[in-house]
Enzyme design. Structure first.
Site, PDB file in Angstrom:
ATOM      1  CB  SER A 211      41.347  34.142  45.341  1.00 17.09           C
ATOM      2  OG  SER A 211      41.821  33.010  44.999  1.00 17.09           O
ATOM      3  CD  GLU A 341      34.127  30.455  43.181  1.00 19.24           C
ATOM      4  OE1 GLU A 341      35.467  30.626  42.766  1.00 19.24           O
ATOM      5  OE2 GLU A 341      33.693  31.398  43.876  1.00 19.24           O
ATOM      6  CG  HIS A 447      38.438  31.395  41.417  1.00 21.97           C
ATOM      7  ND1 HIS A 447      38.080  31.488  42.808  1.00 21.97           N
ATOM      8  CD2 HIS A 447      39.915  31.936  41.811  1.00 21.97           C
ATOM      9  CE1 HIS A 447      38.860  31.854  43.592  1.00 21.97           C
ATOM     10  NE2 HIS A 447      39.944  32.163  43.057  1.00 21.97           N
TER      11      HIS A 447
END
Length: 537
Positions: A211, A341, A447
């Site tokens: 991230s 995601e 994610h």
């Protein structure tokens, strides 16, 4: 005659390793390593030792707020390294609450396997930059004992300044220096100076992150200021080309772009300073530095200054443009995304902005894209093909914002350096976030959901543990040699042209296999339509 200066240097570097070995053999729980700023006493956990809360730079407080990191002061005696240092100032990710953490937060943590490395060789170093949108997170949230023990690697996790403390810009600063990334560089310089003392090789450093941590790795790949500080890079769920369409999560949100022109950050900084009562023609920074932490750590300021500025000496080009132009450090790269995601982001906004039917789904398309693109996307992602409209929209966001941009970057990287792509595909992965799943939008392989397969974070089933073992071997094998090759595991194809398969990572027989991710995620559509054509916003 021997060169006694070299002999003394070798002995000085060898002594900490000997102390660690003797401590492990004697069963002590307090191994000591002599770093370049002073000795630290860690903790033995049998197969590995940890050294936590080691300062890698001076506290960026008082007059050092919004200054590039300076060397940590030396200390006398043995510093206890049995607990993590303070986390950097941040607000709760969810729910109400004031700021936590401290501006005195530039600490790192080292996890080192017990004993000597295989064949007596120094181990590779893996330096982890945490995620959290550049406004939350900390290095100690990730326990890398699996990577250290099974992968025989020394792992370093790092804190860096967040939000308004890490990415502020102002004319009196001469721009937006990017203190968060500068902190990470300071940590990498610490690794270069101290890796040998922990039995590792300072000439074999892999940076990896997820991230915002992945966006950090991308920035270092394209930053002249980071040259020579690392030798391999792993980018997880945050490519140089990551963007999110306008109004895709909430009606009031514009396009999400993690990298922005420096002039925008500087302008925002001048406006913020004026609102804080520090808008004079001179002395603005002195005024701002007199404010207490709480006056700056507001939700508005922490979010506004969570974007990385380019157009300066540290980051001359927007990173995706730098990749396209071949202007990046020539190191091997492993990068990838999760299959779903976008579900985690969308799930947090569904209560306020639901997608209950086909009309609501079509409205989202029309809000985020121009009319022609909206029709093209609906034709390729019809609601009827998905369990719910929310899943359909999350799939659009996953492909447009993460998977296809990552594949584009992989093709650009693969023209110049060894590059390997993956897709994490375990839709039964544990939900370690604490967030509830909405019935209309299960998280799936969302994610960050690959993290428990690399770090000790959540219980895994037997099949998932086997996948975790394979992933650990791939990641640490890449860190060791630049090639993610594992005996007995499926071969990982190298990206050498657009459309090269990537490795899908899922548990069970046949779960690790090469897939045509470009076709499965409709990347021809996104390459033509996004981000080149969007609704104004």
């Amino acid at each position: 005659m021997p060169d006694f200066r070299k002999v003394r240097r070798r002995c000085a570097l060898l002594l900490p390793v000997v102390l660690m070995l003797v401590g492990a053999a004697a069963g002590t729980e307090q191994p000591v390593v002599d770093t370049d700023r002073g000795p630290v006493r860690g903790r033995s956990h049998g197969a590995y030792s940890t050294f936590e809360g080691i300062p890698f730079a001076a506290p960026p407080t008082g007059p050092l707020r919004w200054r590039l990191p300076e060397p940590a002061p030396r200390w006398e005696g043995v510093r206890d390294a049995g607990a993590a240092g303070s986390r950097c100032v941040q607000l709760p990710v969810l729910g109400p609450g004031g700021p936590t953490g401290s501006e005195d937060c530039l600490y790192l943590n080292v996890t080192a396997p017990a004993g000597r490395g295989a064949g007596g060789r120094p181990r590779p170093v893996m330096v982890w930059f945490h995620g959290g949108g550049f406004f939350s997170g900390a290095g100690d949230l990730h326990r890398p004992d699996r990577l250290a023990v099974q992968g025989d690697a020394v792992v370093v996790t790092v804190n860096y300044r967040l939000g308004v403390f890490g990415l502020f810009g102002h004319p009196e600063l001469g721009g937006a220096p990017g203190f968060a990334l500068a902190d990470q560089r300071a940590a990498l310089r610490w690794v270069r100076a101290n890796a040998e003392r922990f039995g590792a090789d300072p000439r074999n450093v892999t940076v990896f992150g997820e991230s915002a941590g992945a966006l950090s790795v991308c920035a270092h790949l394209t930053s002249p200021a980071s040259a020579g500080l690392f030798h391999k890079a792993i980018v997880q769920s945050g490519s140089c080309s990551t963007t999110m369409p306008p109004r895709s999560l909430l009606p009031g949100l514009g396009t999400y772009e993690p990298f922005v022109p420096e002039r925008r950050t500087v302008s925002d900084g001048a406006l913020a300073a004026a609102r804080l009562g520090c808008g004079g023609p001179t002395g603005v920074l002195d005024c701002l530095r007199r404010l207490d932490t709480g006056a700056l750590a507001t939700a508005e300021l922490m979010q506004r200054f969570s974007l990385v500025s380019y157009g300066n000496s540290a980051l001359p080009l927007e990173p995706r443009r730098a990749l396209e132009a071949g202007r990046f450090h020539r190191v091997p790269v492993l990068q990838g995304a999760t299959q779903d995601e976008g579900r985690l982001f969308l799930a947090q906004t569904l209560a306020a902005h639901p997608i209950g039917d086909e009309a609501a789904y079509r409205s989202r398309l029309e809000l985020s894209f121009d009319a022609s693109t909206a029709r093209a996307v609906e034709a390729r992602y019809p609601v009827s093909a998905y369990p719910t409209p929310a899943v359909a929209w999350a799939t659009v966001l996953s492909d447009a914002s993460f998977v296809c941009p990552t594949l584009r970057d992989g093709a650009a990287l693969g023209r110049h350096v060894p590059t390997y792509g993956y897709r994490f595909s375990d839709r039964t992965a544990p939900n370690f976030t604490g967030l509830p799943e909405a019935p209309e939008l299960p998280f799936g392989a969302s994610h960050g959901f690959e993290l428990p397969y690399l770090f000790t974070m959540a219980p895994l089933t037997d099949a998932q543990r086997q996948l975790a073992d394979r992933m650990t071997a791939y990641w640490t094998g890449f860190a060791r040699t630049g090639v993610p090759a594992v005996p007995g595991a499926p071969d990982w194809p190298r990206i050498d042209r657009p459309g090269t398969p990537v490795l899908s990572l899922a548990p069970g027989a046949g779960g690790i296999r090469a897939v045509d991710a470009r076709a499965e995620h409709r990347c021809a559509l996104w390459d033509a339509r996004w981000p080149g054509v969007t609704a104004s916003g």
